[in-house]
Design a protein around this motif. Structure first.
Motif, PDB file in Angstrom:
ATOM      1  N   THR A  46       0.851  -1.199   0.000  1.00  0.00           N
ATOM      2  CA  THR A  46       0.000   0.000   0.000  1.00  0.00           C
ATOM      3  C   THR A  46       0.881   1.241   0.000  1.00  0.00           C
ATOM      4  O   THR A  46       0.638   2.218  -0.724  1.00  0.00           O
ATOM      5  N   GLN A  96      -7.880   0.437   0.110  1.00  0.00           N
ATOM      6  CA  GLN A  96      -7.785  -0.715  -0.795  1.00  0.00           C
ATOM      7  C   GLN A  96      -8.816  -1.768  -0.388  1.00  0.00           C
ATOM      8  O   GLN A  96      -9.698  -1.514   0.408  1.00  0.00           O
ATOM      9  N   THR A 166      -5.983  -7.822   3.448  1.00  0.00           N
ATOM     10  CA  THR A 166      -5.993  -8.789   2.332  1.00  0.00           C
ATOM     11  C   THR A 166      -5.002  -9.909   2.628  1.00  0.00           C
ATOM     12  O   THR A 166      -5.236 -11.055   2.254  1.00  0.00           O
ATOM     13  N   SER A 167      -3.904  -9.574   3.303  1.00  0.00           N
ATOM     14  CA  SER A 167      -2.902 -10.588   3.659  1.00  0.00           C
ATOM     15  C   SER A 167      -3.484 -11.627   4.620  1.00  0.00           C
ATOM     16  O   SER A 167      -3.100 -12.788   4.581  1.00  0.00           O
ATOM     17  N   THR A 190       2.352  -5.394   5.985  1.00  0.00           N
ATOM     18  CA  THR A 190       3.052  -6.611   5.579  1.00  0.00           C
ATOM     19  C   THR A 190       4.564  -6.422   5.484  1.00  0.00           C
ATOM     20  O   THR A 190       5.288  -7.402   5.388  1.00  0.00           O
TER      21      THR A 190
HETATM   22  N1  ASP Z   1      -2.127  -4.171   1.876  1.00  0.00           N
HETATM   23  C1  ASP Z   1      -1.665  -5.082   2.858  1.00  0.00           C
HETATM   24  C2  ASP Z   1      -2.812  -5.918   3.359  1.00  0.00           C
HETATM   25  O1  ASP Z   1      -3.970  -5.638   3.095  1.00  0.00           O
HETATM   26  C3  ASP Z   1      -0.879  -4.494   3.963  1.00  0.00           C
HETATM   27  C4  ASP Z   1       0.192  -3.515   3.585  1.00  0.00           C
HETATM   28  O2  ASP Z   1       0.054  -2.816   2.588  1.00  0.00           O
HETATM   29  O3  ASP Z   1       1.173  -3.409   4.336  1.00  0.00           O
HETATM   30  O4  ASP Z   1      -2.559  -6.866   4.042  1.00  0.00           O
END
Ligand code: ASP
Length: 325
Positions: A46, A96, A166-167, A190
């Motif tokens: 992100t 997101q 999402t992870s 993440t």
């Molecule tokens: N986008 C990632 C997620 O949804 C986390 C991240 O961007 O650090 O897990």
């Protein structure tokens, strides 16, 4: 007295605009830098696309864009901060699939409505998820990895960015498929989870290709599968979940910009134009391709289309999650 002078100037400009009936001050928004909230830790997927957007949009908008990483609660902490910000164009969020679909569906206490509490601007990037494991895990295929996790679940852990990230959801889809309950370890994003995977502190994780591909190519972690229907040119040797017989594991993540609800349409349109100008730049298109990500066609990347996508994705994931439970 510079502050007073400044106020006087602003009052004069506002009076002038009222006199000629032009919403010029409105279209420019509040003066000063724009804060772009990234609802996860720095260095993750992100954050990577947020920085790309911020760098490109600040020129066309004539404003400095400052990134603020506000991780926690699967992205909900940062998204809530954005939802509650003054709708004057000074705060936007890189929302997101987690913050604007999954997290609110799995956590009723997020405190915001992903469909009604924001003014969508447009999509920055779409990217598929990858399932990756510690580099020393001996599992030559997705089926072999599933069997390994099913047989050793009590000793294994997976990392993610919190409930509804999402992870987390992508790896839970895999866990459901493996009928296994490995320990779940939450991080603020993440990027720190990936550090722990490289160090062997956790056993596997799911993340967007944008941040995980370099570690797979470097051999620091093992790419078990691309959670997609089509291989990616940035990871040509990592087979897809669909070609390995598990089409239910396809997860593509959308990442886009949003203002809080009530932000003036002129500000939303100006931000959308700046985003499209950024995505049109050959160096930005090339960087997205190197990351394994893509942007939608320009004609389809409108605030209205993004608003529809969020509503559609909320309905789709509600069904998927209900089935997976
Ligand atoms: N986008 C990632 C997620 O949804 C986390 C991240 O961007 O650090 O897990």
């Amino acid at each position: 007295m510079p502050a007073r002078l400044n106020l006087t100037r602003r009052a004069a400009i506002a009076a002038l605009c009222t006199a000629i009936g032009a919403p010029a001050v409105q279209a420019q928004g509040a003066p000063g830098p724009i804060t772009l909230i990234v609802p996860f830790a720095a260095g993750g997927p992100t954050d990577i696309v947020a920085r790309l957007a911020a760098e490109g949009m600040s020129g066309p908008l004539g404003r400095t864009i400052v990134i603020e990483n506000v991780g926690g609660a699967g992205g909900a902490t940062g998204a809530l901060r954005a939802a509650r910000a003054r709708p004057d164009g000074s705060v936007m969020v890189l929302g997101q699939m987690a913050t604007h679909a999954l997290t609110p569906l799995v956590n009723s206490t997020v405190g915001y409505d992903p469909v009604h509490d924001f003014e969508p601007i447009g999509i920055v990037a779409n990217a598929p998820m990858v399932l990756a494991a510690r580099k020393d895990v001996d599992a030559p295929s997705l089926a072999a990895f599933r069997d390994f996790v099913a047989a050793n679940a009590g000793r294994l852990s997976f990392g993610h960015a919190g409930l509804g990230a999402t992870s987390q959801v992508a790896c839970e889809l895999f866990n459901v498929m493996a009928d296994a309950m490995p320990a779940s370890v939450a991080y603020r994003g993440t990027a720190p989870a990936l550090n722990d995977l490289v160090a062997g502190q956790i056993d596997f994780m799911c993340d967007q290709i944008t941040s995980i591909a370099p570690q797979i190519r470097a051999g620091a972690v093992k790419g078990v599968t691309l959670m997609a229907g089509k291989r990616s040119p940035v990871l040509p040797d990592v087979p897809t979940s669909t070609e390995q017989g598990f089409p239910e594991l396809e997860v593509e993540v959308w990442n886009g910009l949003l203002f809080p609800r009530g932000t003036a349409p002129a500000l939303v349109e100006a931000a959308n134009r700046a985003l499209l100008a950024t995505l049109r730049r050959p160096d930005v298109a090339q960087r997205l391709a190197e990351l394994g990500a893509s942007a939608p066609l320009e004609a389809e990347n409108t605030p209205a289309a993004f608003r529809d996508l969020i509503a559609r994705e909320n309905r789709r994931w509600e069904t998927v999650l209900r089935r997976a439970r």
